[in-house]
Design a protein around this motif. Sequence first.
Motif, PDB file in Angstrom:
ATOM      1  N   HIS A   1       0.866  -1.183   0.000  1.00 24.66           N
ATOM      2  CA  HIS A   1       0.000   0.000   0.000  1.00 24.66           C
ATOM      3  C   HIS A   1       0.902   1.233   0.000  1.00 24.66           C
ATOM      4  N   LEU A   2       0.750   2.072  -1.018  1.00 25.79           N
ATOM      5  CA  LEU A   2       1.504   3.319  -1.142  1.00 25.79           C
ATOM      6  C   LEU A   2       0.537   4.465  -0.972  1.00 25.79           C
ATOM      7  N   SER A   3       0.754   5.227   0.112  1.00 22.21           N
ATOM      8  CA  SER A   3      -0.179   6.316   0.469  1.00 22.21           C
ATOM      9  C   SER A   3      -1.601   5.776   0.558  1.00 22.21           C
ATOM     10  N   ARG A   4      -1.713   4.583   1.213  1.00 28.79           N
ATOM     11  CA  ARG A   4      -2.988   3.927   1.484  1.00 28.79           C
ATOM     12  C   ARG A   4      -3.697   3.402   0.250  1.00 28.79           C
ATOM     13  N   HIS A   5      -3.002   3.350  -0.858  1.00 25.81           N
ATOM     14  CA  HIS A   5      -3.585   2.809  -2.082  1.00 25.81           C
ATOM     15  C   HIS A   5      -2.825   1.537  -2.475  1.00 25.81           C
ATOM     16  N   PRO A   6      -3.536   0.468  -2.863  1.00 24.58           N
ATOM     17  CA  PRO A   6      -2.855  -0.768  -3.280  1.00 24.58           C
ATOM     18  C   PRO A   6      -1.940  -0.512  -4.462  1.00 24.58           C
ATOM     19  N   VAL A   7      -0.782  -1.165  -4.437  1.00 20.91           N
ATOM     20  CA  VAL A   7       0.204  -1.024  -5.508  1.00 20.91           C
ATOM     21  C   VAL A   7       0.063  -2.220  -6.449  1.00 20.91           C
ATOM     22  N   ILE A   8       0.057  -1.932  -7.740  1.00 20.29           N
ATOM     23  CA  ILE A   8      -0.014  -2.984  -8.747  1.00 20.29           C
ATOM     24  C   ILE A   8       1.145  -2.818  -9.719  1.00 20.29           C
ATOM     25  N   ASN A   9       1.389  -3.865 -10.501  1.00 21.40           N
ATOM     26  CA  ASN A   9       2.442  -3.781 -11.518  1.00 21.40           C
ATOM     27  C   ASN A   9       2.079  -2.731 -12.563  1.00 21.40           C
ATOM     28  N   SER A  10       3.034  -1.843 -12.836  1.00 26.29           N
ATOM     29  CA  SER A  10       2.832  -0.800 -13.850  1.00 26.29           C
ATOM     30  C   SER A  10       4.200  -0.387 -14.369  1.00 26.29           C
ATOM     31  N   THR A  11       4.214   0.665 -15.209  1.00 21.23           N
ATOM     32  CA  THR A  11       5.489   1.133 -15.745  1.00 21.23           C
ATOM     33  C   THR A  11       6.351   1.762 -14.659  1.00 21.23           C
ATOM     34  N   GLY A  12       5.697   2.285 -13.628  1.00 19.35           N
ATOM     35  CA  GLY A  12       6.439   2.953 -12.566  1.00 19.35           C
ATOM     36  C   GLY A  12       6.738   2.052 -11.383  1.00 19.35           C
TER      37      GLY A  12
END
Length: 558
Positions: free
Chosen positions: A367-378
């Motif tokens: 969780h990054l800033s309370r948001h789930p992290v998913i695979n992306s370009t960043g």
Amino acid sequence: METAVKFILIGCLIQDVLGDFNISLPARIEALKGSCVFIPCTFDIDRNVKDYLTNSVTRKWFKRGHFDNEVFPSSGKLKGEIFGKPTDKNCTTRFDDVRQSDSGEYYFRIESQNLKYSYKKDSTSSHTEVIINVSASPSKPTVQLYDDQMEVKVHQKVMEDSSVILRCSANIYCPYNPPSLTWSSSPNTLILNEQKRQDQTKLISDLNFNITHLHHGVTFTCTIKYQLKKQIRTEKASLTLRVQYAPKNTSVTVNPSGSVLEGHSVNLTCSSDGNPPVLNYNWYRDTKEHLKHLQTGDTLTIMMTNSTHSGRYYCTAQNKHGKQNSSVLLDIQYAPKISSSSSCSHSDVIVCVCEVRGNPSPTLQWHLSRHPVINSTGTAISEERVKNTSLRNVLTIRQSLKDTPSLQCVSTNVHGTASQKFQMLLTPHHKPGFHHSSLLVGVAIGASVVVMFWIMTHFYKRRQNCKPIETRQDNNTGFILTQRVVVQDEEEEELVFSNKAMMPHGGGFTQESLHYSLIDFTNAEPASGEIIGLSSLTTEYTVIQHHTAGAPEAENDI
């Protein structure tokens, strides 16, 4: 006279006969009420009267009593048959449908006009008579166990893997109507390799098999059925096998069954089947290197379980004939636990590693800033399973972050949730580009360092051979002027720096004085505001004065 001779001859004949007559028959016969009686019998006579033995001779049976009574054939008291012919010397007889009142002692007799003789016991003879015992019920069969051709007594035991014979014997009361024989067992056991045989008085059935532990406690029953004139009579005989064997069917049970939650107690119980019964139980744990002995006894109790108690446990059951092992895999379940080695590293990208253990195997999410992290370009997430209960997750952040975000690793399974926050120390992010001024500054600094190193090296050498005189002057412009005057050391044979002038025509030698001056522009600030190079701030010069007779001084600036 002739009559007297005849009597004398007859007397001699009788006496001779009494000495040579004999008979063969069983001493005792068991009979069944309503069945027939079979009497195997043969007889013989003296050879001197064998010519009187013809088929016209009558064969009779008498029953002993207060008065001997003929019972067969002419009296009609017994029905039956005498087999063969008199000339065959056969007296084998069958009496049909006998009654209990027919029990008694019987003897055989032959009669003809010229030959009369009774095969009975008296003062002049020891012939055998037959006793017939008529029972209301058939006798029970007998069951015997033979191991290696030796009979095993009732209370004796046989070893596993022995080859044995189980034998059932039953009386045959009437060979013309023999009984039926069947085997059964409890608990049910497949009966194979049965062999039967019979003679005139016995029916025998043999079971040949190899003993196993499954035969221990099994009861084999032999059943005999007699078909009588008006009814069927049945008798049984049984034998229970006692088998000695090493432990079998060893097993471990877990209570409570299934998975065990961390912090709870658990009981492991070992059971085994053996004869004699198993009394020696040992517990071991598989530690990969070896089996570690824990304790003895049929029950192993673990209080306050934790994840380290998971693993395979062994139980060994032993008696005097051998031993057997059994094992169980103990599964201790627990909520996720995040390892203290979880951390983040910073370089061109941010790499964070989260390691977690849990049983059952947990899931993991960032969780990054309370948001789930998913695979992306960043952002990139990679996951690796370590065994069945451990998980390693790596998060790589390639994008620029404007502020310091909150990063959290969250792991979950059916028993709970664990999380850990990571401290993010972000450095300013610069746009990539090429700066000419930075390159010039770098080149200038490098060149200045080289020049200064060269100057210092040579200055050190000069100083070893010169006596310096320093004067310092301050300038209002902010420059500091340092002047060093070096005078040649006359005692040194070799000069570091010297100028010599030779006068023509043998004129005198004129010594030239050597002056060094070093100006340090330490407080100077370039008008442009940029640093161009150290060489522009510093200069070194020398003034040489010529002292000759009658000539003016000259100066050279270098």
